[in-house]
Design a protein around this motif. Structure first.
Motif, PDB file in Angstrom:
ATOM      1  N   LYS A 157       0.810  -1.226   0.000  1.00 16.59           N
ATOM      2  CA  LYS A 157       0.000   0.000   0.000  1.00 16.59           C
ATOM      3  C   LYS A 157       0.841   1.274   0.000  1.00 16.59           C
ATOM      4  O   LYS A 157       0.353   2.340  -0.335  1.00 16.59           O
ATOM      5  CB  LYS A 157      -0.929   0.032   1.225  1.00 16.59           C
ATOM      6  N   ARG A 158       2.127   1.181   0.368  1.00 18.06           N
ATOM      7  CA  ARG A 158       2.989   2.360   0.378  1.00 18.06           C
ATOM      8  C   ARG A 158       3.430   2.774  -1.021  1.00 18.06           C
ATOM      9  O   ARG A 158       3.968   3.847  -1.201  1.00 18.06           O
ATOM     10  CB  ARG A 158       4.232   2.104   1.238  1.00 18.06           C
ATOM     11  N   ASN A 159       3.221   1.898  -1.992  1.00 13.81           N
ATOM     12  CA  ASN A 159       3.669   2.184  -3.357  1.00 13.81           C
ATOM     13  C   ASN A 159       2.528   2.670  -4.239  1.00 13.81           C
ATOM     14  O   ASN A 159       1.387   2.246  -4.096  1.00 13.81           O
ATOM     15  CB  ASN A 159       4.304   0.948  -3.984  1.00 13.81           C
ATOM     16  N   ILE A 160       2.882   3.538  -5.191  1.00 12.71           N
ATOM     17  CA  ILE A 160       1.923   4.052  -6.163  1.00 12.71           C
ATOM     18  C   ILE A 160       2.386   3.591  -7.531  1.00 12.71           C
ATOM     19  O   ILE A 160       3.548   3.796  -7.912  1.00 12.71           O
ATOM     20  CB  ILE A 160       1.850   5.600  -6.100  1.00 12.71           C
ATOM     21  N   ASN A 161       1.479   2.944  -8.263  1.00 11.84           N
ATOM     22  CA  ASN A 161       1.764   2.519  -9.625  1.00 11.84           C
ATOM     23  C   ASN A 161       1.376   3.660 -10.558  1.00 11.84           C
ATOM     24  O   ASN A 161       0.209   4.024 -10.636  1.00 11.84           O
ATOM     25  CB  ASN A 161       0.975   1.249  -9.980  1.00 11.84           C
ATOM     26  N   ALA A 162       2.336   4.215 -11.263  1.00  9.16           N
ATOM     27  CA  ALA A 162       2.096   5.400 -12.079  1.00  9.16           C
ATOM     28  C   ALA A 162       1.405   5.051 -13.395  1.00  9.16           C
ATOM     29  O   ALA A 162       1.736   4.064 -14.042  1.00  9.16           O
ATOM     30  CB  ALA A 162       3.414   6.092 -12.366  1.00  9.16           C
ATOM     31  N   ASP A 163       0.413   5.887 -13.780  1.00 12.28           N
ATOM     32  CA  ASP A 163      -0.157   5.797 -15.115  1.00 12.28           C
ATOM     33  C   ASP A 163       0.651   6.751 -15.995  1.00 12.28           C
ATOM     34  O   ASP A 163       1.677   7.280 -15.577  1.00 12.28           O
ATOM     35  CB  ASP A 163      -1.659   6.118 -15.102  1.00 12.28           C
TER      36      ASP A 163
END
Length: 118
Positions: A85-91
């Protein structure tokens, strides 16, 4: 036939030695509570770069508002990693903001977004 047990008699608590009363100190005058003021550096309107403007909008806004809008975008597009949950997958829009990185931690995100504010 069940028989009732008698309650054991209570033992008297052992008496403690009487302590001498400590001399009373004069109470310090209390300060009137003031409402906490926000740090003016956080509230200063910053202009987002063109790449960041595609995500949060082009008008100048404080850093705190930029972070709120960025999180709203992440939640709306379901970009938070399901397992970590600490990571953001970039679009595509966020990849330009994150310098081409596909996955960024939320702590690293603020550092990368800072570069796009002036």
């Amino acid at each position: 036939m069940a028989t009732k047990k008698k309650a054991a008699p209570k033992k008297a608590a052992p008496k403690k030695a009487a302590k001498k009363a400590a001399p009373k100190k004069a109470a310090a005058p209390k300060k009137a509570k003031t409402k906490r003021k926000p740090n003016p550096a956080f509230m200063k309107p910053m202009t987002p770069s063109a790449t960041l403007a595609t995500v949060v909008g082009a008008k100048p806004m404080p850093r705190t508002e930029v972070t709120k809008k960025l999180w709203a975008y992440i939640k709306k597009n379901n970009l938070q990693d399901a397992k970590e949950k600490r990571n953001i997958n970039a679009d595509d829009n966020l990849k330009a903001v994150f310098g081409g990185k596909k996955t960024v931690s939320m702590f690293e995100m603020t550092k990368l977004v800072n570069k796009h504010l002036s």
